[in-house]
Design a protein around this motif. Structure first.
Motif, short mmCIF file in Angstrom:
data_model
loop_
_atom_site.label_atom_id
_atom_site.label_comp_id
_atom_site.label_asym_id
_atom_site.label_seq_id
_atom_site.Cartn_x
_atom_site.Cartn_y
_atom_site.Cartn_z
N ASN A 156 -11.41 50.97 56.73
CA ASN A 156 -10.97 51.18 57.99
C ASN A 156 -11.64 52.40 58.60
N PRO A 157 -12.53 52.30 59.45
CA PRO A 157 -13.32 53.39 59.96
C PRO A 157 -12.54 54.03 60.99
N GLY A 158 -13.04 55.43 61.36
CA GLY A 158 -12.13 56.23 62.17
C GLY A 158 -11.91 55.58 63.50
N ASP A 159 -12.77 55.07 64.14
CA ASP A 159 -12.54 54.26 65.42
C ASP A 159 -11.63 52.98 65.41
N GLN A 160 -11.06 52.79 64.28
CA GLN A 160 -10.35 51.42 64.15
C GLN A 160 -8.77 51.83 63.43
N ALA A 161 -8.68 53.33 63.40
CA ALA A 161 -7.60 54.06 62.65
C ALA A 161 -6.24 53.75 63.27
N THR A 162 -6.26 53.31 64.38
CA THR A 162 -5.06 53.09 65.24
C THR A 162 -4.48 51.74 65.17
N SER A 163 -5.57 50.89 64.69
CA SER A 163 -5.15 49.38 64.64
C SER A 163 -3.94 48.98 63.66
N GLU A 164 -3.30 47.72 63.93
CA GLU A 164 -2.10 47.56 62.92
C GLU A 164 -2.76 46.94 61.71
N GLU A 165 -3.99 46.53 61.67
CA GLU A 165 -4.58 46.00 60.54
C GLU A 165 -5.73 46.49 60.33
N PRO A 166 -6.08 47.01 59.04
CA PRO A 166 -7.31 47.75 58.90
C PRO A 166 -8.58 46.69 58.93
N LEU A 167 -9.76 47.22 59.40
CA LEU A 167 -10.81 46.36 59.72
C LEU A 167 -11.13 45.69 58.56
N GLY A 168 -11.17 45.94 57.39
CA GLY A 168 -11.57 45.44 56.26
C GLY A 168 -10.58 44.53 55.51
N ASP A 169 -9.47 44.24 56.08
CA ASP A 169 -8.45 43.26 55.75
C ASP A 169 -9.19 41.90 56.18
N LEU A 170 -9.20 41.23 54.98
CA LEU A 170 -9.85 39.67 55.12
C LEU A 170 -8.68 38.58 55.13
N GLY A 171 -7.37 39.08 55.17
CA GLY A 171 -6.13 38.05 55.13
C GLY A 171 -6.17 37.52 53.73
N THR A 172 -6.15 36.23 53.47
CA THR A 172 -5.92 35.59 52.30
C THR A 172 -6.75 34.24 51.89
N LEU A 173 -6.99 34.29 50.66
CA LEU A 173 -7.33 32.98 49.77
C LEU A 173 -6.46 32.13 49.48
N ASP A 174 -6.56 31.08 49.69
CA ASP A 174 -5.57 29.86 49.11
C ASP A 174 -6.25 29.04 48.09
N ALA A 175 -5.88 29.53 47.00
CA ALA A 175 -6.69 28.67 45.70
C ALA A 175 -5.80 27.53 45.53
N ASP A 176 -6.58 26.47 45.24
CA ASP A 176 -5.79 24.91 45.24
C ASP A 176 -5.55 24.81 43.64
N GLY A 177 -5.07 23.84 43.02
CA GLY A 177 -4.53 23.49 41.84
C GLY A 177 -5.51 23.73 40.66
N ASN A 178 -6.86 23.63 41.08
CA ASN A 178 -7.89 24.00 40.35
C ASN A 178 -8.39 25.36 40.06
N GLY A 179 -7.76 26.46 41.03
CA GLY A 179 -8.08 27.58 40.96
C GLY A 179 -9.27 27.95 41.95
N GLU A 180 -9.76 26.99 42.72
CA GLU A 180 -10.82 27.14 43.85
C GLU A 180 -10.32 27.33 45.13
N ALA A 181 -11.12 28.24 45.72
CA ALA A 181 -10.88 28.93 47.19
C ALA A 181 -12.32 28.91 48.02
N GLN A 182 -11.97 28.24 49.21
CA GLN A 182 -13.06 28.29 50.06
C GLN A 182 -12.62 29.11 51.23
N PHE A 183 -13.45 29.78 52.01
CA PHE A 183 -13.11 30.41 52.99
C PHE A 183 -14.43 30.64 54.09
N SER A 184 -13.98 30.34 55.38
CA SER A 184 -15.08 30.43 56.49
C SER A 184 -14.46 30.88 57.79
N SER A 185 -14.75 32.15 58.25
CA SER A 185 -14.25 32.81 59.49
C SER A 185 -15.06 33.53 59.99
#
Length: 243
Positions: A156-185
């Motif tokens: 979370n670089p200095g110019d983003q320090a006041t943001s509620e969510e750190p810049l580097g937060d990528l959210g969540t991965l949702d792994a299926d029953g086989n333990g596989e996860a895809q992400f595109s955003s």
């Protein structure tokens, strides 16, 4: 985070090496790509070099799957923006069990591409996770000596320090029953060039403070027109033998 493909300005160029032998192969691959549901604006094929260049915002996985459905082997060889003042080479992280107590079956790859000065595109594919949701983030350091524990806080670089969510937060991965996860955003204000040498970490649960299960250092990857080799001098493998 924004789903990739909803905005034309997320478009970039992606290059693949495709095992093509004739004009029939060219037509088959080109038609398949142009008929993907979303994201492909233009397809150029160089049969002599077996290179396919795709302009658009479709995910790498969707394009690879589409080309391989035609019966031809395909490998990603480069991503980026071929023209303009904002060209930034893509970055890549490969997840492998490299430290003691890391999850031995967790493998993955993450690609980050700067599509313009205000927007970065993120694609990821994982296997070997436990089914369910896993938090993941870009962390400050690329130190993997103690796995995720030595990678520091969420970036979370200095110019983003006041943001509620750190810049580097990528959210969540949702792994299926086989333990596989895809992400595109895509993520605004993320500068890919600032991430080289940092790390991406995946956690046991949605919380970024839970036990880390995997981490990888972010390194520079090949850009557009930079990687047409078919034989790796390091291990002697051809491009079709690698993944």
């Amino acid at each position: 985070m924004e789903p990739v493909g909803l905005e034309l300005k997320t478009s970039g160029q992606t290059e693949f090496m495709v095992d093509m032998k004739c004009e029939g192969c060219v037509s088959s691959v080109k038609n398949k790509l142009l008929n993907l549901e979303v994201g492909v604006k233009k397809v150029d094929v160089d049969l002599n070099n077996q290179v396919v260049r795709v302009l658009g915002s479709s995910s790498v996985k969707a394009m690879l799957d589409g080309m391989e459905q035609t019966g031809r082997r395909a490998r990603l060889i480069g991503q980026g923006i071929p023209e303009g003042p904002h060209v930034v080479a893509p970055q890549i992280s490969r997840f492998q069990p490299l430290w003691p107590n890391s999850r031995p079956s967790c493998l993955g790859i993450v690609r980050l591409v700067q599509v313009n000065m205000e927007l970065a595109r993120i694609e990821a594919s994982f296997s070997g996770l436990t089914p369910g949701k896993h938090g993941w983030a870009i962390n400050e350091f690329g130190d993997l000596t103690r796995g995720v524990a030595s990678t520091g806080k969420v970036f979370n670089p200095g110019d983003q320090a006041t943001s509620e969510e750190p810049l580097g937060d990528l959210g969540t991965l949702d792994a299926d029953g086989n333990g596989e996860a895809q992400f595109s955003s895509s993520k605004r204000t993320l500068r890919v060039a600032d991430l080289i040498g940092r790390s991406i970490a995946v956690y046991e649960t949605e919380g970024k403070s839970s036990t880390g299960v995997a981490a990888a250092v972010i390194a520079r990857s090949a850009g557009v027109g930079e990687n047409y080799k078919k034989l790796c001098t390091c291990d002697g493998l051809t491009i079709w033998e690698s993944r």
